[in-house]
Design an enzyme around this catalytic site. Structure first.
Site, short mmCIF file in Angstrom:
data_model
loop_
_atom_site.label_atom_id
_atom_site.label_comp_id
_atom_site.label_asym_id
_atom_site.label_seq_id
_atom_site.Cartn_x
_atom_site.Cartn_y
_atom_site.Cartn_z
N ARG A 45 -6.00 -25.99 2.46
CA ARG A 45 -7.06 -25.02 3.24
C ARG A 45 -5.94 -23.91 2.04
O ARG A 45 -5.59 -23.33 1.74
CB ARG A 45 -6.28 -24.88 4.73
N HIS A 88 -12.00 -18.28 8.71
CA HIS A 88 -12.08 -19.26 9.56
C HIS A 88 -13.41 -20.31 9.35
O HIS A 88 -13.19 -21.34 10.93
CB HIS A 88 -12.11 -18.67 10.92
N ASN A 90 -1.33 -27.06 4.40
CA ASN A 90 -1.99 -25.21 5.37
C ASN A 90 -1.11 -24.37 4.75
O ASN A 90 0.24 -24.53 5.67
CB ASN A 90 -2.16 -25.28 6.47
#
Length: 394
Positions: free
Chosen positions: A91, A179, A8
């Site tokens: 991500r 998100h 990430n």
């Protein structure tokens, strides 16, 4: 042990986790990050038992940017023994209109993801950097992109369109929401914590430096506060949240600001940081006597309550409200104030439970159940990566 690496990557930090692949699924082995990139670089990692595996600082010029941080993390990971890397999960904030689910990355996928960089300039370039570096170093290791936008795919067009000429929607100008990895994890976790509640109408508040809220019905996204980009919705650490487009026109046409200057303002200098003039960190604001810090907190709480009402309308009422992410999980004062702002919906906070961060922080008589659930985006990425790896092998 066969293992998956989850990455990430952000502008000032690189987070990574290593998961072992077992007969039972996944077991977290290592959790680490390099923070303070370009200022005070520090590599930290802990094992599954919480033991410190590394805590190393670097001169700022040695880890001055994200590629250097990736190289430093890779050098340390290569010293580990007993792990055989099978895949890397990443991500990726923006999947655009094309990607509704995680995907194995090849050159074509990477090119399409790069075309969305203008939609998420604070995140997308950083998300793609470690993918490119891993491709160059070890092209045989499969890589998987997991998208923050994917969870919100499937909204009806009346939900995700803007009132603009159709050609813009066809070009991809629409509400995406973000998100999603966090919301997907919370939706699954809530089924384990409170199965009956999870089947109902739930608002999840992902409150951190980036902040948004999502309306879930039976674990599926119905509406969310972010839109075309991650600037929309709630006020955030350095982003303003909902903003009249006329403000942008004013800054460009009347103040003579360039598009780049406006972009830098909205992504880096607005939000809690800009409003308070003190900090983008909620802990600093809560601890400050500066009236502008108080204003920033008051504004944040007000907008959270306002958006909760919008999401409740989308659901036709709510059965539960979930706090998650850094502020949501750790700030009892902010939880208390937001709970007070939604008391009209039937929420009644248990102050004692809230003060210790219990899982359930509402009273027995509360018509809306209030939960505090830690999110785990990295585990969600690992699950998706393992599933795609098994499919590719099959």
């Amino acid at each position: 042990m066969d293992a998956l690496l989850v990455v990430n990557a952000g502008s000032s930090s690189l987070k990574f986790q290593l998961f072992g692949i077992t007969d039972g699924g996944l077991e977290r082995q290592i959790k680490g990050q390099i923070g303070g990139i370009g200022t005070r670089p520090r590599l930290q990692a802990k094992g599954a038992d919480g033991a410190v595996l590394v805590d190393r600082t670097y001169p700022a010029d040695k880890v001055g940017d994200l590629p250097a941080a990736i190289a430093a993390a890779r050098d340390w990971l290569l010293t580990l023994e007993g792990f055989k890397l099978r895949a890397i999960g990443h991500r990726v904030v923006h999947g655009g209109p094309d990607f509704a689910a995680p995907v194995l990355i090849d050159a074509g996928v990477l090119e399409r993801l790069a075309s969305y960089q203008d939609l998420a300039p604070l995140h997308q370039p950083n998300n793609l950097a470690p993918i490119r570096q891993a491709m160059a170093i070890n092209p045989d290791v499969p890589q998987v992109a997991c998208f923050d936008t994917a969870f919100h795919h499937g909204h009806p067009q009346e939900v995700n369109c803007y009132a603009m000429p159709r050609r813009f929607y066809d070009e991809g100008v629409r509400r995406y929401g973000f998100h999603g990895l966090s919301y997907e994890y919370i939706a699954e976790h809530l089924r384990a914590v409170a199965p009956q509640v999870a089947r109902g109408r739930v608002i999840v508040a992902h409150l951190g430096s980036g902040a948004s809220m999502c309306a879930l019905r039976d674990g599926h996204s119905v509406e969310t506060t972010m839109g075309f980009t991650a600037l929309d919705g709630l006020p955030m650490g350095t982003r303003p949240g909902q903003l009249d487009p006329g403000v942008v026109l004013y800054l460009i046409l009347q103040r003579g600001m360039s598009a780049r200057a406006v972009s830098d303002l909205l992504y880096h200098e607005a939000g809690l940081k800009g409003l308070s003039g003190v900090s983008n960190d909620m802990r600093d604001l809560l601890g400050s006597d500066d009236p502008h810090a108080k204003l920033a907190v008051d504004h944040f709480v007000y907008r959270c309550g306002l958006n909760a009402g919008m999401l409740a309308a989308a659901l036709g009422g709510i059965d539960a409200f979930v706090f998650t992410a850094g502020v949501g999980e750790n700030s009892a004062p902010i939880r208390a104030r937001i709970a007070e702002s939604i008391a009209w919906l039937g929420a009644e906070l248990d102050p004692a439970a809230n003060s210790i961060g219990a899982t359930l922080i509402s009273t027995p008589s509360s018509r809306v159940a209030l939960y505090v659930l830690p999110t785990d985006e990295e585990l969600m990425i690992a699950r998706h990566t393992l599933a795609l790896l098994k499919t590719a092998v099959a």
